[in-house]
Motif scaffolding. Sequence first.
Motif, PDB file in Angstrom:
ATOM      1  N   GLU A  13      70.898 -13.494  54.410  1.00  0.00           N
ATOM      2  CA  GLU A  13      69.751 -12.714  53.977  1.00  0.00           C
ATOM      3  C   GLU A  13      69.063 -13.280  52.745  1.00  0.00           C
ATOM      4  O   GLU A  13      68.065 -12.717  52.285  1.00  0.00           O
ATOM      5  CB  GLU A  13      70.207 -11.270  53.696  1.00  0.00           C
ATOM      6  CG  GLU A  13      70.807 -10.594  54.919  1.00  0.00           C
ATOM      7  CD  GLU A  13      71.411  -9.232  54.606  1.00  0.00           C
ATOM      8  OE1 GLU A  13      70.745  -8.430  53.914  1.00  0.00           O
ATOM      9  OE2 GLU A  13      72.547  -8.974  55.044  1.00  0.00           O
ATOM     10  N   SER A  14      69.584 -14.362  52.217  1.00  0.00           N
ATOM     11  CA  SER A  14      69.070 -14.855  50.941  1.00  0.00           C
ATOM     12  C   SER A  14      67.601 -15.260  51.007  1.00  0.00           C
ATOM     13  O   SER A  14      66.892 -15.205  50.000  1.00  0.00           O
ATOM     14  CB  SER A  14      69.913 -16.044  50.456  1.00  0.00           C
ATOM     15  OG  SER A  14      69.865 -17.105  51.396  1.00  0.00           O
ATOM     16  N   GLU A  15      67.117 -15.660  52.181  1.00  0.00           N
ATOM     17  CA  GLU A  15      65.731 -16.102  52.309  1.00  0.00           C
ATOM     18  C   GLU A  15      64.782 -14.987  52.713  1.00  0.00           C
ATOM     19  O   GLU A  15      63.567 -15.209  52.806  1.00  0.00           O
ATOM     20  CB  GLU A  15      65.640 -17.242  53.336  1.00  0.00           C
ATOM     21  CG  GLU A  15      66.506 -18.452  53.009  1.00  0.00           C
ATOM     22  CD  GLU A  15      66.158 -19.050  51.654  1.00  0.00           C
ATOM     23  OE1 GLU A  15      64.957 -19.138  51.345  1.00  0.00           O
ATOM     24  OE2 GLU A  15      67.096 -19.414  50.908  1.00  0.00           O
ATOM     25  N   PHE A  16      65.303 -13.790  52.940  1.00  0.00           N
ATOM     26  CA  PHE A  16      64.437 -12.689  53.346  1.00  0.00           C
ATOM     27  C   PHE A  16      63.635 -12.156  52.164  1.00  0.00           C
ATOM     28  O   PHE A  16      64.075 -12.215  51.006  1.00  0.00           O
ATOM     29  CB  PHE A  16      65.256 -11.543  53.954  1.00  0.00           C
ATOM     30  CG  PHE A  16      65.837 -11.856  55.308  1.00  0.00           C
ATOM     31  CD1 PHE A  16      65.229 -12.766  56.152  1.00  0.00           C
ATOM     32  CD2 PHE A  16      67.000 -11.234  55.732  1.00  0.00           C
ATOM     33  CE1 PHE A  16      65.753 -13.047  57.398  1.00  0.00           C
ATOM     34  CE2 PHE A  16      67.542 -11.507  56.981  1.00  0.00           C
ATOM     35  CZ  PHE A  16      66.920 -12.420  57.814  1.00  0.00           C
ATOM     36  N   ASN A  56      60.289  -9.065  57.628  1.00  0.00           N
ATOM     37  CA  ASN A  56      61.212 -10.160  57.955  1.00  0.00           C
ATOM     38  C   ASN A  56      61.508 -10.153  59.456  1.00  0.00           C
ATOM     39  O   ASN A  56      62.561  -9.685  59.896  1.00  0.00           O
ATOM     40  CB  ASN A  56      62.514 -10.006  57.163  1.00  0.00           C
ATOM     41  CG  ASN A  56      62.304 -10.088  55.664  1.00  0.00           C
ATOM     42  OD1 ASN A  56      62.127 -11.161  55.108  1.00  0.00           O
ATOM     43  ND2 ASN A  56      62.314  -8.932  55.001  1.00  0.00           N
TER      44      ASN A  56
END
Length: 421
Positions: free
Chosen positions: A397-400, A100
């Motif tokens: 952080e939800s898209e990591f 990420n």
Amino acid sequence: MLPPRFADLKREIAESYPDFERRVTDAWAEIIQQLKVTSEVVKREGSDYIPQVQFKELHNLSEETLQRIRRVGSVVIKDVVDDADAIAWKKSLDEFVSANPGVQGSPANNKQFFELYWTKAQVQARSHSNVLATTVWLNNIYHTKGDKEGVDLSVPLSYADRYRIRHPGGDWSGFPPHIDSGSIERWEDPDFRRCFTDILQGNWRLHDPYELDGRLKARRTVYGRSERSSLFRTFQGWLSMSETGPTQGTLRVFPDLGLSNAYIILRPFFRHLVDPESPEIYDPKNWSFDISTPDFPGIYAGAQGYNGPHPSSFTHPHLRLKETMTSVPKVSPGDMVFWHCDVVHSVEREHTGLEDSAVMYIPAVPLTPQNEKYVERQKETFLKGLSPPDFPRAGGESEFVGVGGVADILTPVGRRAMGFA
């Protein structure tokens, strides 16, 4: 210069305690003399002055060891987690950052301090049974003569914080000696000020940093500062994921909790009569009681309220910080380091070692009404992959790839600690 109203605050405090000027002037001289004695001992013993104990021996420590931990206010607890688990968590965190590249961290060109809270490794470490058992033991060093309604020191809560993987070399100048969890609030908030009543009455030797009365309702962030803990941590702490010792970018502390509290709380009521760089600055005769100014040395106005206390050799000379700020002893993966919420602490500017110095910040947090409300808010940010309530809402952080979730909470007590009762 702080606003003029803080001179009124000093006068309000002085008028709240009988014979305030005489009592605190006598106490000030005693504190200065004791600081000289203590400084010599700390300078001589160095890192050995900080207690070290084994996790498996926590409930069998001698009273002498317990008293030393209480006095120093800091402790290294060995072998809380298996080495292999701690090393695996570091590997997982390294892989998370690699997967990420948009992760926020500093310094920007060589990220080592990460604005991450919900990686699988962090969620697992916070919910590890030994980690939570350690925080319960620390919480129970505290006690209260007052109201215990809604308070259970044997029920741990989880406070999501960040981690660092510090590389060898570099200069970390952004973490000088300081105290977290409350700035001018230590004097301004009536509940917070109650924690230091004995000091303000001149009875500084009777001050008990482990008395909960006052702390439970204390407002630590009156001005809404971000990155300041709004809940009550009995001890701040971290879990080591590497082998790190003095000079390798580790934590430093002033290792006498009651003495530093007494000195810092009374410092705003005295001014020096000689040049601060003069050797005569250490003589109590060269200080005078003075509540005419709004200054609270070590407290600075910021964009959001006030920062500090940031004691320095200039503002708090008798702490002799260049000599007394003491690096914690060498730690191995799986060891934990804790320091009382009032301890003056810093981070070594240089890392002269050959390997990364890696830690996850995990404090000790007891069940209290105020803390439980925070954890409920924190749970919602966890489920949404957002930064916890005390921290800036930048990104998320939800898209990591590989972010942690409820399934990564290792234990039932860990679920309770996160608000999933």
